[in-house]
Design an enzyme around this catalytic site. Structure first.
Site, PDB file in Angstrom:
ATOM      1  N   GLU A 138       0.847  -1.193   0.000  1.00  0.00           N
ATOM      2  CA  GLU A 138       0.000   0.000   0.000  1.00  0.00           C
ATOM      3  C   GLU A 138       0.880   1.239   0.000  1.00  0.00           C
ATOM      4  OE1 GLU A 138      -3.964   1.919   2.102  1.00  0.00           O
ATOM      5  OE2 GLU A 138      -2.611   0.751   3.308  1.00  0.00           O
ATOM      6  N   ALA A 272       1.691  -0.256  11.010  1.00  0.00           N
ATOM      7  CA  ALA A 272       1.173  -1.588  10.713  1.00  0.00           C
ATOM      8  C   ALA A 272       0.466  -1.549   9.364  1.00  0.00           C
ATOM      9  CB  ALA A 272       0.183  -2.026  11.788  1.00  0.00           C
ATOM     10  N   MET A 273       0.256  -2.741   8.788  1.00  0.00           N
ATOM     11  CA  MET A 273      -0.389  -2.805   7.473  1.00  0.00           C
ATOM     12  C   MET A 273      -1.356  -3.978   7.426  1.00  0.00           C
ATOM     13  SD  MET A 273      -0.794  -1.712   4.441  1.00  0.00           S
ATOM     14  CE  MET A 273      -1.986  -2.522   3.379  1.00  0.00           C
ATOM     15  N   GLU A 274      -2.569  -3.673   6.958  1.00  0.00           N
ATOM     16  CA  GLU A 274      -3.687  -4.609   7.085  1.00  0.00           C
ATOM     17  C   GLU A 274      -3.777  -5.681   6.012  1.00  0.00           C
ATOM     18  OE1 GLU A 274      -3.879  -1.345   6.207  1.00  0.00           O
ATOM     19  OE2 GLU A 274      -5.457  -0.985   4.730  1.00  0.00           O
ATOM     20  N   ASN A 275      -2.665  -6.091   5.359  1.00  0.00           N
ATOM     21  CA  ASN A 275      -2.734  -7.116   4.319  1.00  0.00           C
ATOM     22  C   ASN A 275      -3.758  -8.194   4.686  1.00  0.00           C
ATOM     23  OD1 ASN A 275      -0.275  -5.955   3.163  1.00  0.00           O
ATOM     24  ND2 ASN A 275       0.694  -6.849   4.956  1.00  0.00           N
ATOM     25  N   GLU A 308      -6.154  -2.465  12.474  1.00  0.00           N
ATOM     26  CA  GLU A 308      -5.844  -3.290  11.293  1.00  0.00           C
ATOM     27  C   GLU A 308      -6.920  -4.346  11.063  1.00  0.00           C
ATOM     28  OE1 GLU A 308      -3.776  -1.930   9.540  1.00  0.00           O
ATOM     29  OE2 GLU A 308      -2.803  -0.711  11.071  1.00  0.00           O
ATOM     30  N   GLU A 330      -9.280   4.700   6.267  1.00  0.00           N
ATOM     31  CA  GLU A 330      -8.480   5.051   7.445  1.00  0.00           C
ATOM     32  C   GLU A 330      -9.298   5.739   8.535  1.00  0.00           C
ATOM     33  OE1 GLU A 330      -5.975   3.578   7.852  1.00  0.00           O
ATOM     34  OE2 GLU A 330      -5.185   3.086   5.872  1.00  0.00           O
TER      35      GLU A 330
HETATM   36  N1  BES Z   1      -3.094   1.169   5.884  1.00  0.00           N
HETATM   37  C1  BES Z   1      -2.270   1.691   6.899  1.00  0.00           C
HETATM   38  C2  BES Z   1      -0.800   1.488   6.649  1.00  0.00           C
HETATM   39  C3  BES Z   1      -0.194   2.449   5.688  1.00  0.00           C
HETATM   40  C4  BES Z   1       0.103   3.730   6.087  1.00  0.00           C
HETATM   41  C5  BES Z   1       0.125   2.075   4.404  1.00  0.00           C
HETATM   42  C6  BES Z   1       0.684   4.608   5.189  1.00  0.00           C
HETATM   43  C7  BES Z   1       0.693   2.937   3.517  1.00  0.00           C
HETATM   44  C8  BES Z   1       0.981   4.220   3.914  1.00  0.00           C
HETATM   45  C9  BES Z   1      -2.600   1.040   8.246  1.00  0.00           C
HETATM   46  O1  BES Z   1      -3.882   0.535   8.350  1.00  0.00           O
HETATM   47  C10 BES Z   1      -2.506   2.117   9.273  1.00  0.00           C
HETATM   48  O2  BES Z   1      -3.331   2.976   9.271  1.00  0.00           O
HETATM   49  N2  BES Z   1      -1.494   2.077  10.125  1.00  0.00           N
HETATM   50  C11 BES Z   1      -1.281   3.104  11.112  1.00  0.00           C
HETATM   51  C12 BES Z   1      -1.531   2.596  12.486  1.00  0.00           C
HETATM   52  C13 BES Z   1      -2.916   2.891  12.935  1.00  0.00           C
HETATM   53  C14 BES Z   1      -3.190   2.304  14.293  1.00  0.00           C
HETATM   54  C15 BES Z   1      -3.227   4.357  12.970  1.00  0.00           C
HETATM   55  C16 BES Z   1       0.144   3.565  10.989  1.00  0.00           C
HETATM   56  O3  BES Z   1       0.893   2.902  10.311  1.00  0.00           O
HETATM   57  O4  BES Z   1       0.485   4.575  11.575  1.00  0.00           O
HETATM   58 ZN    ZN Z   2      -5.360   1.937   8.578  1.00  0.00          ZN
END
Ligand code: BES
Ligand code: ZN
Length: 872
Positions: A138, A272-275, A308, A330
């Site tokens: 992503e 983190a990443m929700e794969n 996630e 998000e």
């Molecule tokens: N989908 C995002 C990860 C992501 C962030 C991918 C930026 C590509 C670019 C994931 O679900 C996410 O939001 N992660 C957050 C943590 C969350 C608890 C707010 C992060 O990585 O900060």
């Molecule tokens: Zn997210």
């Protein structure tokens, strides 16, 4: 070729239906070989197949297209890989027949060090440094791993096969169906996935231990950790199992895959990443250590896991149609993670803490350089920038505001209908509104468009005029100027009691409300307060006239108001002060009403506001800084004494978090007793890392205190901290130390610390934790940034972490000259990935500069401050 360049999206002559992907990573040479076979549906007469690919070398002899039906193998007459547009264009000599066909492509690539695409992460095992291979796709980096239609709406099924060293763990989205070992190599085949977007495909190959559990309906859940540390995965595992069960109820839809794996990755760009079925995390966001993690770490793990897992429905099952609707993903996952956390840990008061999210949204959206939630994306390179507080925090706050307006039950019912309608498909913002509108009968689309299609938000000012309340909305900007936006604002208010409530939609610029019936019998000060935006559930600020503000101050002092309302009043007042619509004198007076404050979230915001005020006063009227510090120390001392240094038996999670934050504040404001006690306890910690004198919840405070006393001539505290950093193998401990190191008042030490961040001892994901330098180190940090810009830009420039360098170092400045200097430096160095952050940071410097001037012109500041500082 030219016709396909410069387009935001791929042409859809042919669309993918299912992918077969085979990957063979070489962890020693950091390369990989791959092969894709893609079932395509050719829907238009064309000689071209256009898909995405980047940083891959395609083996041209391997490319073919086999038509179904009268099976015929076609080879492209031309193959072009355009690195600028990241597209692969295959041209054929004849027009392709409409219908299904099979596209095959063989290719090779590098396991890169950029934490995106198919990349390498490193870890230590038995004292030896080793590699693992990880994917992060992503927003649009699947194309760096295999040629594909790398857009969220191009959903397809995926059947993945990996050839990997036989001793390693190899994970992908789906469960393994076959594993064939052949000497040092094994071939692992995974079940075919349900249809999904490319950005959710994942592969992890490395050495891990795991812990495992099941949900009540048999979904197998595992947490993979470093070898020997499986215990640290237990907390997250427990949260995950319960959260899956909870979401199944909430969305009225079971989790759609047979298993869920969660893996801690040592090098990871985001949190983190929700794969789908294989969620990847930074170690700090997944692992919990009973001995050395703080309460804040525990809460962090729970909310990240809940976030996630929410995506497994909201994002993975129902996916945004295009990145313009990223906020749906998000914002929603952020909001619902609070719902899950609240259900699992009701004693955390997590909905009060949610105010930190809305405040972060309000703060960024108060800039002229903000952007609407729904933002047009014309190029893949622009997507990274919108993973910001607008998509996350404003997004979550708008969901919260709407849920509040529609009611929890109706909201959930309509949401479940939306999930059911768009499962395995894609949706836009207005599709969600339509479902909520159908479920509620309210004009959701009209209401919400005013919030998602324009940037910013209103400040609603309110005053009493002959037993009437007069409301007026205008766009709030931190710069103090007025924007011309207008919103449909769900107004709520309480008069004198939480039972006396009223709500209505403010649809025009101003409105008047008769409150005679509310006001009768309310002549005493106790019941004369009027609070708008009850529980701060609406995404707007409130500006009270002086009379109403004084009544509220009285209500705060006498504890008539809820924590959420106390938070809102303070936070709005601070924002209005920064925008010079309210004096610092009156803000400080208001802060004085919080002397007996006990709530974690309110105190925490009081602390961060006090830091900002101290910094601005230091520039505006330096001779007042000592009074400011004295006032703040007095404000926090009572609570700090109540909590003491060590945990009380059976104390609450919130007190555990609060203790550390209060002690940190006292240390930063130079409270001698705190500094002495911190260094005493730190000494014991150096002798014994398990000493009860320095439990994890107060370590950050102690580290900050130690660094406040470090200077070029007294370096021992700094060196001891570095020793602890080097010795620990817990990432949470490492980042705790990094985030305290730059607190020394000696700029020479700051410089050393900043250089340390660039060394090989700090993972590039972690360097950004150490950039919050002390007030005294600000100038040094700026010079350092300039001197090292080329290196920083090279190392972090391809991801979003680089924006932290700019915002952390630029935003603290407070003069127009500095803003100009910064602008000039970046004039020749700006690039798309920092453009928006840079503009926002410079805007903040301008705001600070105006604020400084405002404060310098305040008449009663000195006198009020001296009085407040003396009060006990
Ligand atoms: N989908 C995002 C990860 C992501 C962030 C991918 C930026 C590509 C670019 C994931 O679900 C996410 O939001 N992660 C957050 C943590 C969350 C608890 C707010 C992060 O990585 O900060
Ligand atoms: Zn997210």
């Amino acid at each position: 070729m030219e016709q396909f360049k410069g387009q935001a999206r791929l042409p859809k002559f042919a669309v993918p239906k299912s992918y077969g992907i085979r990957l063979k990573p070489d962890l020693t040479a950091c390369k990989f070989a791959g092969f894709v076979s893609i079932d395509l549906d050719v829907v238009d007469h064309t000689k071209f197949i256009v898909l995405n690919a980047a940083e891959l070398s395609v083996d041209s002899g391997s490319v073919s297209f086999t038509t179904r039906g009268i099976s015929k193998v076609l080879e492209p007459s031309r193959i072009d890989l355009d690195e600028e547009d990241e597209i692969l264009v295959l041209e054929f000599a004849e027009t392709l027949p409409i219908g299904i066909g099979l596209l095959r492509i063989g290719f090779e690539g590098t396991l890169n060090d950029k934490m995106k695409g198919f990349y390498r992460s490193t870890f230590e095992h038995n004292g030896e440094k080793k590699n693992m291979a990880v994917t992060q796709f992503e927003p649009a980096d699947a194309k760096r791993c295999f040629p594909c239609w790398d857009e969220p709406a191009c959903k397809a099924t995926f059947k993945i096969t990996l050839d990997v060293p036989s001793e390693l763990v190899a994970l992908s989205n789906m469960p393994i169906i076959e594993e064939k070992v052949d000497g040092h190599l094994k071939t692992v085949t995974y079940q075919e996935s349900p249809i999904m977007s490319t950005y959710l495909v994942a592969v992890v190959v490395g050495l891990f231990d795991y812990v495992e559990d099941h949900t009540s309906d048999g979904v197998k859940v595992r947490v993979y950790c470093q070898v020997g540390k499986a215990n640290q995965g237990k907390f997250a595992l427990n949260v995950a199992v319960k959260t899956l069960e909870l979401y199944k109820e909430y969305f009225s839809m079971p989790y759609s895959l047979p298993k869920l794996d969660m893996v801690a990755i040592p090098d990871f760009a985001s949190g983190a990443m929700e794969n789908y079925g294989l969620v990847t995390y930074r170690e700090t966001a997944l692992l919990y250590d009973d001995q050395h993690s703080a309460a804040a770490n525990k809460q962090g793990v729970a909310t990240v896991v809940a976030h996630e897992l929410a995506h497994q429905w909201f994002g993975n099952l129902v996916t945004m149609e295009w990145w313009t609707h990223l906020w749906l993903n998000e914002g929603f996952a952020t909001w619902v993670s609070y719902l899950a956390t609240d259900s699992l840990f009701p004693e955390w008061n997590i909905w009060t803490q949610f105010l930190d999210e809305s405040t972060a949204g309000l703060r960024l959206d108060g800039l002229a350089q903000s952007h609407p939630i729904e933002v047009e994306i014309n190029h893949a390179g622009e997507i990274d920038e919108i993973f910001d507080a607008i998509s996350y925090c404003k997004g979550a706050s708008l969901i919260q505001m709407l849920q509040n307006y529609l009611g929890a039950e109706c909201f959930q019912r309509s949401l479940a209908a939306y999930i059911k309608r768009y499962a395995c498909s894609n949706a836009k913002t207005e599709d969600l509104w339509a479902a909520l509108e159908e479920g509620s009968g309210e004009p959701v689309n009209k209401l919400m468009n005013s919030w998602t299609k324009q940037k910013g938000y209103p400040a609603v000012s309110v005053k009493v005029e002959d037993q009437k309340l007069v409301f007026d909305q205008s766009q709030f900007l931190s710069s103090g100027s007025q924007g011309d936006g207008q919103w449909i604002v769900p107004i709520t208010l309480c008069c004198g009691s939480y039972d006396m409530r009223k709500s209505f939609l403010l649809q025009s610029k101003s409105e008047t409300l008769d409150i005679k019936e509310f006001l009768k019998d309310k002549t005493d000060a106790a019941s004369a307060w009027i609070k708008l935006n009850v529980d701060r559930a609406g995404f707007y600020r409130v500006k009270y006239d002086e009379d109403l503000a004084a009544r509220l101050r009285y209500a705060i002092e006498n504890k008539f108001l809820s924590a959420t309302d106390r938070f809102g009043i303070l936070d709005d007042s601070f924002a209005l002060c920064m925008a010079r619509q309210q004096s610092l004198t009156s803000l400080l007076t208001l802060m004085g009403a919080y002397r007996e404050e006990l709530d974690y979230t309110v105190l925490n915001n009081l602390i961060s506001i006090s830091f900002k005020i101290a910094r601005i006063v230091a520039d505006a009227v330096p001779e007042l800084l000592d009074y400011v510090k004295q006032f703040f120390i007095g404000l926090f001392q009572n609570s700090a004494e109540r909590l003491g240094w060590e945990p009380k038996p059976g104390e609450s999670h919130l007190d555990a978090m609060l203790r550390g934050d209060l002690l940190t504040a006292l240390a930063i404001f130079g409270h001698d007793l705190t500094l002495n006690e911190a260094s005493r306890r730190f000494q014991s910690f150096l002798e014994d890392r398990n000493t009860p004198l320095l439990p994890p919840d107060i370590r950050k405070a102690a580290y900050e205190a130690v660094m406040r006393r470090v200077s070029t001539s007294e370096r021992s505290g700094y060196e001891s901290l570095l020793r602890v950093y080097r010795e620990t193998d817990l990432s949470q401990e490492k980042t705790r130390i990094l985030s305290s190191l730059a607190s020394s008042p000696d700029p020479n030490i700051t410089l050393e610390v900043l250089n340390f961040l660039l060394s090989s001892e700090v993972r590039s994901q972690d360097a950004v934790c150490g950039l919050r330098v002390s007030m005294e180190g600000r100038e040094t940090a700026w010079k350092w940034l300039k001197d090292n810009w080329e290196h920083i830009s090279k190392t972090w420039g391809s991801g979003f972490l680089i924006t932290s360098f700019v915002s952390a170092i630029v935003s603290p400045f407070t003069s127009f000259e500095k803003a100009k200097e910064i602008q000039e430096f970046f004039a020749t160095r700006t690039k798309p990935s920092i453009a928006r952050t840079l503009k926002q940071s410079i805007e903040r410097v301008h705001i600070n500069a105006n604020w400084v001037q405002g404060i310098q012109n305040e008449e009663h500041l000195v006198q009020t401050l001296k009085e407040l500082a003396q009060r006990k």
